[in-house]
Write a protein that holds these residues in place. Structure first.
Motif, PDB file in Angstrom:
ATOM      1  N   HIS A 152       0.710  -0.977  -0.231  1.00  0.00           N
ATOM      2  CA  HIS A 152       0.445   0.224   0.031  1.00  0.00           C
ATOM      3  C   HIS A 152       0.745   1.281   0.105  1.00  0.00           C
ATOM      4  O   HIS A 152       1.996   0.628   0.526  1.00  0.00           O
ATOM      5  CB  HIS A 152      -0.663   0.402   0.893  1.00  0.00           C
ATOM      6  CG  HIS A 152      -1.884   0.691   1.183  1.00  0.00           C
ATOM      7  ND1 HIS A 152      -1.821   2.244   1.819  1.00  0.00           N
ATOM      8  CD2 HIS A 152      -3.507   0.883   1.212  1.00  0.00           C
ATOM      9  CE1 HIS A 152      -2.649   2.757   1.436  1.00  0.00           C
ATOM     10  NE2 HIS A 152      -3.715   2.137   1.328  1.00  0.00           N
ATOM     11  N   GLU A 174      -2.608  -4.472  -3.052  1.00  0.00           N
ATOM     12  CA  GLU A 174      -2.958  -3.077  -3.323  1.00  0.00           C
ATOM     13  C   GLU A 174      -1.596  -2.170  -3.570  1.00  0.00           C
ATOM     14  O   GLU A 174      -0.724  -2.123  -2.715  1.00  0.00           O
ATOM     15  CB  GLU A 174      -4.525  -2.818  -2.050  1.00  0.00           C
ATOM     16  CG  GLU A 174      -3.796  -1.932  -1.114  1.00  0.00           C
ATOM     17  CD  GLU A 174      -5.528  -0.852  -0.481  1.00  0.00           C
ATOM     18  OE1 GLU A 174      -5.619  -1.920   0.234  1.00  0.00           O
ATOM     19  OE2 GLU A 174      -5.212   0.153  -1.237  1.00  0.00           O
ATOM     20  N   HIS A 189      -5.258   1.556  -6.173  1.00  0.00           N
ATOM     21  CA  HIS A 189      -5.606   2.763  -4.818  1.00  0.00           C
ATOM     22  C   HIS A 189      -5.310   4.275  -5.381  1.00  0.00           C
ATOM     23  O   HIS A 189      -4.240   4.235  -5.533  1.00  0.00           O
ATOM     24  CB  HIS A 189      -4.942   2.312  -3.516  1.00  0.00           C
ATOM     25  CG  HIS A 189      -5.419   3.515  -2.279  1.00  0.00           C
ATOM     26  ND1 HIS A 189      -6.195   3.294  -1.289  1.00  0.00           N
ATOM     27  CD2 HIS A 189      -4.545   4.158  -2.010  1.00  0.00           C
ATOM     28  CE1 HIS A 189      -6.252   3.878  -0.203  1.00  0.00           C
ATOM     29  NE2 HIS A 189      -5.499   4.572  -1.156  1.00  0.00           N
ATOM     30  N   HIS A 200     -10.269   0.270  -7.059  1.00  0.00           N
ATOM     31  CA  HIS A 200     -10.170  -0.365  -5.910  1.00  0.00           C
ATOM     32  C   HIS A 200     -10.701   1.026  -4.962  1.00  0.00           C
ATOM     33  O   HIS A 200     -10.344   1.918  -4.774  1.00  0.00           O
ATOM     34  CB  HIS A 200      -9.629  -1.499  -4.501  1.00  0.00           C
ATOM     35  CG  HIS A 200      -9.610  -0.843  -3.192  1.00  0.00           C
ATOM     36  ND1 HIS A 200      -9.813  -0.929  -2.800  1.00  0.00           N
ATOM     37  CD2 HIS A 200      -8.162   0.393  -2.996  1.00  0.00           C
ATOM     38  CE1 HIS A 200      -9.638  -0.857  -1.607  1.00  0.00           C
ATOM     39  NE2 HIS A 200      -8.607   0.306  -1.460  1.00  0.00           N
TER      40      HIS A 200
HETATM   41 ZN    ZN Z   1      -7.203   1.465  -0.435  1.00  0.00          ZN
END
Ligand code: ZN
Length: 270
Positions: free
Chosen positions: A63, A92, A128, A153
């Motif tokens: 992330h 992600e 993301h 997402h």
């Molecule tokens: Zn996210």
């Protein structure tokens, strides 16, 4: 129904994961994809999904908040994880310039390395983006032709953002953000522009409890207990998100459930 993104490795689920999964299945959720957010969390997500074959799958990625943890070994570790059958996407990954828990420079290099990995392994990416639309779109465009598939997402943007993603043939993940008539307003206004074969749904549990969801058990609870119950989102609330999305887009909720599940199976090759 398929929940394409939830954080089951969160310590909020450590004491009752079996009950949480049972309740989700009872609500009609057939498959859940556990989001990996760092090398360690992705390993944890893979371990967890291997304990519940055919019910749980996972992603492997870093992330943007965790981009500062990125090193040369990271890609090797993610690559090893992505060899497992139940690990179905890179992510992600992406950019989040909202809080900058990692510097933009770290985020950009971490994101680009994961896009390269996805191209190399021919795997879809779970993306993301927050407050970083221009840089995000630039990198997506750069790698798009080599990517087997990409999903934005937890899409929370407006019509312009949505249209630029659809132009890149991105899939769009809709969460309980759609259930919030205040901050979800821009999303509610443009969500019917998503083609039927590009929409998927997710809870992002334990985050993003659908704001308009009324729990029948709420009635008997006192104010404090009510608040605690409502602080944890769960995969069993996925049907509620589908129902709300169906109402807003004037679609049949069962057809939408079928369609989003079919899209998810195709996208993640489940
Ligand atoms: Zn996210």
């Amino acid at each position: 129904m398929i929940d394409i993104g939830l954080n089951l490795t969160s310590n909020q689920f450590q004491n009752d994961i079996d009950v949480v999964l049972k309740n989700a299945q009872a609500a009609g959720v057939e498959i859940m994809i556990v989001t990996g957010t760092s090398v360690e969390q992705s390993q944890e997500a893979q371990r967890l999904s291997s304990e519940y074959p055919d019910l749980l799958y996972s992603t492997a990625g870093i992330h943007p908040h965790d981009a500062k943890s990125f090193s040369n070994d990271s890609i090797k570790s993610l690559g090893a994880l992505l060899k497992h059958d139940q690990v179905v996407a890179v992510g992600e990954c992406g950019l989040d310039f909202n809080r900058n828990f990692s510097t933009p420079a770290d985020q950009l290099s971490c994101f680009e390395a994961q896009l390269e990995l996805a191209v190399e392994l021919r795997m879809p990416v779970f993306l993301h983006q927050r407050d970083a639309h221009i840089d995000f779109l630039r990198l997506v465009k750069k790698y798009r032709s080599g990517l087997s598939g990409a999903v934005a997402h937890c899409f929370t943007g407006d019509q312009d953002e949505l249209e630029s993603y659809l132009e890149e043939d991105l899939y769009i993940g809709i969460t309980g953000w759609i259930c919030d008539e205040r901050r979800g307003k821009a999303l509610q206004d443009c969500v019917d522009l998503i083609p039927a074969d590009r929409v998927m749904v997710e809870t992002d549990a334990p985050y993003l409890f659908p704001r308009d969801l009324k729990l029948s058990e709420d009635v008997s609870l006192s104010g404090k207990d009510k608040k605690r119950r409502r602080s944890r989102n769960e995969p069993q609330y996925l049907p509620h998100i589908i129902k709300t999305l169906a109402q807003i887009t004037a679609k049949d909720e069962f057809e939408l459930a079928r369609q989003t599940a079919a899209n998810s199976r195709r996208f993640f090759r489940l």
